[in-house]
Design a protein around this motif. Sequence first.
Motif, PDB file in Angstrom:
ATOM      1  N   LYS A 196       0.809  -1.219   0.000  1.00  0.00           N
ATOM      2  CA  LYS A 196       0.000   0.000   0.000  1.00  0.00           C
ATOM      3  C   LYS A 196       0.847   1.276   0.000  1.00  0.00           C
ATOM      4  CE  LYS A 196      -0.582   0.084   5.065  1.00  0.00           C
ATOM      5  NZ  LYS A 196       0.173   1.321   5.268  1.00  0.00           N
ATOM      6  N   ASP A 197       2.152   1.135   0.296  1.00  0.00           N
ATOM      7  CA  ASP A 197       3.060   2.287   0.310  1.00  0.00           C
ATOM      8  C   ASP A 197       3.596   2.624  -1.072  1.00  0.00           C
ATOM      9  OD1 ASP A 197       2.875   2.490   3.094  1.00  0.00           O
ATOM     10  OD2 ASP A 197       4.560   1.110   3.405  1.00  0.00           O
ATOM     11  N   ILE A 198       3.351   1.749  -2.049  1.00  0.00           N
ATOM     12  CA  ILE A 198       4.049   1.830  -3.336  1.00  0.00           C
ATOM     13  C   ILE A 198       3.118   2.314  -4.444  1.00  0.00           C
ATOM     14  CG2 ILE A 198       5.347   0.525  -5.062  1.00  0.00           C
ATOM     15  CD1 ILE A 198       6.035  -1.483  -2.811  1.00  0.00           C
ATOM     16  N   LEU A 199       3.634   3.244  -5.240  1.00  0.00           N
ATOM     17  CA  LEU A 199       2.972   3.656  -6.475  1.00  0.00           C
ATOM     18  C   LEU A 199       3.905   3.342  -7.642  1.00  0.00           C
ATOM     19  CD1 LEU A 199       0.752   5.145  -8.118  1.00  0.00           C
ATOM     20  CD2 LEU A 199       2.070   7.249  -7.766  1.00  0.00           C
ATOM     21  N   VAL A 200       3.382   2.634  -8.636  1.00  0.00           N
ATOM     22  CA  VAL A 200       4.142   2.291  -9.838  1.00  0.00           C
ATOM     23  C   VAL A 200       3.565   3.064 -11.022  1.00  0.00           C
ATOM     24  CG1 VAL A 200       4.721   0.450 -11.467  1.00  0.00           C
ATOM     25  CG2 VAL A 200       4.747  -0.009  -9.001  1.00  0.00           C
ATOM     26  N   VAL A 201       4.440   3.647 -11.823  1.00  0.00           N
ATOM     27  CA  VAL A 201       4.013   4.285 -13.071  1.00  0.00           C
ATOM     28  C   VAL A 201       4.685   3.544 -14.217  1.00  0.00           C
ATOM     29  CG1 VAL A 201       3.766   6.433 -14.371  1.00  0.00           C
ATOM     30  CG2 VAL A 201       3.925   6.508 -11.862  1.00  0.00           C
ATOM     31  N   VAL A 202       3.881   2.971 -15.099  1.00  0.00           N
ATOM     32  CA  VAL A 202       4.408   2.209 -16.231  1.00  0.00           C
ATOM     33  C   VAL A 202       4.199   2.981 -17.527  1.00  0.00           C
ATOM     34  CG1 VAL A 202       4.082  -0.013 -15.090  1.00  0.00           C
ATOM     35  CG2 VAL A 202       2.241   0.929 -16.492  1.00  0.00           C
ATOM     36  N   THR A 203       4.803   2.474 -18.591  1.00  0.00           N
ATOM     37  CA  THR A 203       4.721   3.186 -19.865  1.00  0.00           C
ATOM     38  C   THR A 203       4.060   2.349 -20.956  1.00  0.00           C
ATOM     39  OG1 THR A 203       7.002   2.500 -20.417  1.00  0.00           O
ATOM     40  CG2 THR A 203       6.714   4.630 -19.331  1.00  0.00           C
ATOM     41  N   ARG A 204       3.338   1.320 -20.533  1.00  0.00           N
ATOM     42  CA  ARG A 204       2.499   0.528 -21.442  1.00  0.00           C
ATOM     43  C   ARG A 204       1.086   0.491 -20.866  1.00  0.00           C
ATOM     44  NH1 ARG A 204       4.599  -0.542 -26.525  1.00  0.00           N
ATOM     45  NH2 ARG A 204       6.645  -1.543 -26.392  1.00  0.00           N
ATOM     46  N   GLU A 205       0.109   0.420 -21.744  1.00  0.00           N
ATOM     47  CA  GLU A 205      -1.285   0.417 -21.314  1.00  0.00           C
ATOM     48  C   GLU A 205      -1.612  -0.850 -20.524  1.00  0.00           C
ATOM     49  OE1 GLU A 205      -1.144  -1.538 -25.389  1.00  0.00           O
ATOM     50  OE2 GLU A 205      -0.181   0.173 -24.386  1.00  0.00           O
ATOM     51  N   LYS A 206      -2.659  -0.780 -19.722  1.00  0.00           N
ATOM     52  CA  LYS A 206      -3.058  -1.918 -18.908  1.00  0.00           C
ATOM     53  C   LYS A 206      -3.436  -3.092 -19.806  1.00  0.00           C
ATOM     54  CE  LYS A 206      -5.902  -3.140 -14.932  1.00  0.00           C
ATOM     55  NZ  LYS A 206      -6.896  -2.655 -13.938  1.00  0.00           N
ATOM     56  N   GLY A 207      -2.969  -4.263 -19.439  1.00  0.00           N
ATOM     57  CA  GLY A 207      -3.249  -5.461 -20.220  1.00  0.00           C
ATOM     58  C   GLY A 207      -2.190  -5.776 -21.268  1.00  0.00           C
ATOM     59  N   TYR A 208      -1.247  -4.867 -21.462  1.00  0.00           N
ATOM     60  CA  TYR A 208      -0.188  -5.100 -22.450  1.00  0.00           C
ATOM     61  C   TYR A 208       0.675  -6.295 -22.036  1.00  0.00           C
ATOM     62  CZ  TYR A 208       4.240  -4.519 -24.918  1.00  0.00           C
ATOM     63  OH  TYR A 208       5.374  -4.746 -25.667  1.00  0.00           O
ATOM     64  N   ARG A 209       1.072  -7.102 -23.011  1.00  0.00           N
ATOM     65  CA  ARG A 209       2.062  -8.142 -22.797  1.00  0.00           C
ATOM     66  C   ARG A 209       3.030  -8.135 -23.980  1.00  0.00           C
ATOM     67  NH1 ARG A 209      -0.007  -7.688 -18.624  1.00  0.00           N
ATOM     68  NH2 ARG A 209      -0.631  -9.286 -17.098  1.00  0.00           N
ATOM     69  N   LYS A 210       4.286  -8.299 -23.645  1.00  0.00           N
ATOM     70  CA  LYS A 210       5.337  -8.247 -24.663  1.00  0.00           C
ATOM     71  C   LYS A 210       5.367  -9.552 -25.448  1.00  0.00           C
ATOM     72  CE  LYS A 210       9.088  -6.131 -23.499  1.00  0.00           C
ATOM     73  NZ  LYS A 210       9.047  -5.002 -24.469  1.00  0.00           N
ATOM     74  N   LYS A 211       5.606  -9.434 -26.740  1.00  0.00           N
ATOM     75  CA  LYS A 211       5.740 -10.598 -27.602  1.00  0.00           C
ATOM     76  C   LYS A 211       7.224 -10.903 -27.831  1.00  0.00           C
ATOM     77  CE  LYS A 211       1.441  -9.662 -30.116  1.00  0.00           C
ATOM     78  NZ  LYS A 211       0.835  -9.382 -31.453  1.00  0.00           N
ATOM     79  N   GLN A 212       7.495 -12.130 -28.211  1.00  0.00           N
ATOM     80  CA  GLN A 212       8.866 -12.490 -28.543  1.00  0.00           C
ATOM     81  C   GLN A 212       9.332 -11.663 -29.732  1.00  0.00           C
ATOM     82  OE1 GLN A 212       9.458 -16.562 -29.796  1.00  0.00           O
ATOM     83  NE2 GLN A 212      11.625 -16.527 -29.185  1.00  0.00           N
ATOM     84  N   GLU A 213      10.607 -11.267 -29.688  1.00  0.00           N
ATOM     85  CA  GLU A 213      11.153 -10.488 -30.798  1.00  0.00           C
ATOM     86  C   GLU A 213      11.073 -11.290 -32.094  1.00  0.00           C
ATOM     87  OE1 GLU A 213      11.839  -7.499 -30.494  1.00  0.00           O
ATOM     88  OE2 GLU A 213      12.664  -7.048 -28.522  1.00  0.00           O
ATOM     89  N   SER A 214      10.976 -10.588 -33.192  1.00  0.00           N
ATOM     90  CA  SER A 214      10.910 -11.240 -34.501  1.00  0.00           C
ATOM     91  C   SER A 214      12.224 -11.968 -34.787  1.00  0.00           C
ATOM     92  CB  SER A 214      10.652 -10.201 -35.590  1.00  0.00           C
ATOM     93  OG  SER A 214      11.780  -9.342 -35.735  1.00  0.00           O
ATOM     94  N   PHE A 215      12.176 -12.869 -35.749  1.00  0.00           N
ATOM     95  CA  PHE A 215      13.380 -13.594 -36.158  1.00  0.00           C
ATOM     96  C   PHE A 215      14.471 -12.617 -36.600  1.00  0.00           C
ATOM     97  CE2 PHE A 215      15.941 -15.460 -39.581  1.00  0.00           C
ATOM     98  CZ  PHE A 215      16.499 -16.539 -38.915  1.00  0.00           C
ATOM     99  N   PHE A 216      14.078 -11.555 -37.296  1.00  0.00           N
ATOM    100  CA  PHE A 216      15.043 -10.563 -37.785  1.00  0.00           C
ATOM    101  C   PHE A 216      15.754  -9.882 -36.624  1.00  0.00           C
ATOM    102  CE2 PHE A 216      15.812  -6.043 -38.889  1.00  0.00           C
ATOM    103  CZ  PHE A 216      16.827  -6.234 -39.821  1.00  0.00           C
ATOM    104  N   VAL A 217      15.001  -9.439 -35.633  1.00  0.00           N
ATOM    105  CA  VAL A 217      15.598  -8.751 -34.485  1.00  0.00           C
ATOM    106  C   VAL A 217      16.482  -9.713 -33.696  1.00  0.00           C
ATOM    107  CG1 VAL A 217      15.107  -7.609 -32.289  1.00  0.00           C
ATOM    108  CG2 VAL A 217      13.772  -7.036 -34.323  1.00  0.00           C
ATOM    109  N   ARG A 218      16.022 -10.955 -33.490  1.00  0.00           N
ATOM    110  CA  ARG A 218      16.838 -11.939 -32.771  1.00  0.00           C
ATOM    111  C   ARG A 218      18.144 -12.198 -33.511  1.00  0.00           C
ATOM    112  NH1 ARG A 218      12.056 -14.899 -32.577  1.00  0.00           N
ATOM    113  NH2 ARG A 218      13.020 -16.704 -33.573  1.00  0.00           N
ATOM    114  N   SER A 219      18.073 -12.184 -34.823  1.00  0.00           N
ATOM    115  CA  SER A 219      19.282 -12.396 -35.628  1.00  0.00           C
ATOM    116  C   SER A 219      20.269 -11.245 -35.447  1.00  0.00           C
ATOM    117  CB  SER A 219      18.916 -12.539 -37.110  1.00  0.00           C
ATOM    118  OG  SER A 219      18.105 -13.667 -37.327  1.00  0.00           O
ATOM    119  N   ILE A 220      19.757 -10.018 -35.318  1.00  0.00           N
ATOM    120  CA  ILE A 220      20.625  -8.861 -35.097  1.00  0.00           C
ATOM    121  C   ILE A 220      21.360  -9.012 -33.762  1.00  0.00           C
ATOM    122  CG2 ILE A 220      20.623  -6.392 -34.557  1.00  0.00           C
ATOM    123  CD1 ILE A 220      18.466  -6.026 -36.636  1.00  0.00           C
ATOM    124  N   TYR A 221      20.622  -9.377 -32.717  1.00  0.00           N
ATOM    125  CA  TYR A 221      21.249  -9.568 -31.403  1.00  0.00           C
ATOM    126  C   TYR A 221      22.279 -10.696 -31.458  1.00  0.00           C
ATOM    127  CZ  TYR A 221      17.803  -6.590 -29.022  1.00  0.00           C
ATOM    128  OH  TYR A 221      17.049  -5.535 -28.599  1.00  0.00           O
TER     129      TYR A 221
END
Length: 297
Positions: A196-221
């Motif tokens: 109850k002491d904590i306030l979090v401010v996020v930068t994605r809308e509620k319900g957002y979930r991250k997807k796995q990076e595309s094959f192209f991006v994974r290849s760059i990494y």
Amino acid sequence: MNSILRAFIRARFPKKKVLVLEGGGMRGIFLTGVLQSFTDRKYFPWKLIIGSSAGALTGTAYAGDQIHLARDAFFTKLLSGKFIHLAHILSSEKHILNLDWMVDTIIRGEDPFDERRLRKSCEVLVTATSCVPGNPPETAYLNPKKGDLPTILKASSAIPFLYRGFVAYQNYDFLDGGLLDPIPFKKALDLGFKEKDILVVVTREKGYRKKQESFFVRSIYETYYRDPKHRFLLKAIDNRYRMYNRILDELENIHSEIEVIYPPDDFRVERLTRDEAKIMEGFEQGVYAGISFLKKR
């Protein structure tokens, strides 16, 4: 501020102790809007502020009563074309995010961060990812009040691949704090604060979930971090979407007493957005969200 005004503000606004700020590159404009609304209303009940990446920059500016530095940076300096260089994506040496320029222009600029004022404020922690070759990366919580402020903020914001190489600090190499602890509310719980002491401010809308990076991006990494000594770092990058989604699941379903301020569903700013109209809209959405939070009491 006199004692009567302080007492009035404490009675009128939510009683919180810890502010946790997510990162997200240019999405940090939403954080800036929220913190601008808090600053305008003299809302500063915090004993601790914890920020990651853009959340580290905005949180530190807010703690030092200089949120205008973050606001003005998003509206002018970060849109100047000298910070984001998408044309460098094919270069192995030139930064796509020029954090060195950011440090020289914003943190050490004509109106620099006031470190003396910051030292008089509440405690501030900044997340960064320590990368020891041949070992799994680990989250470090750096104190900008007691260390090299510009380097700490730079380390927290050094997004893998977008910033070439690592940020060296105190005999360690660091990358983006959001890699392992993008929403560091668990650090506050570990320090003994209640939900109850904590306030979090996020930068994605509620319900957002991250997807796995595309094959192209994974290849760059995989190409950029192909040296075997980076194998654990590469594994952490590849697993980031699972880790991020698990943190959101825990925040929403397990630690439900922690209050969260989300951007609205029509928030249009992304990590590398350079559209001034979208940036202005995102800032205004942050201001509105901050005011709405304070008015709920």
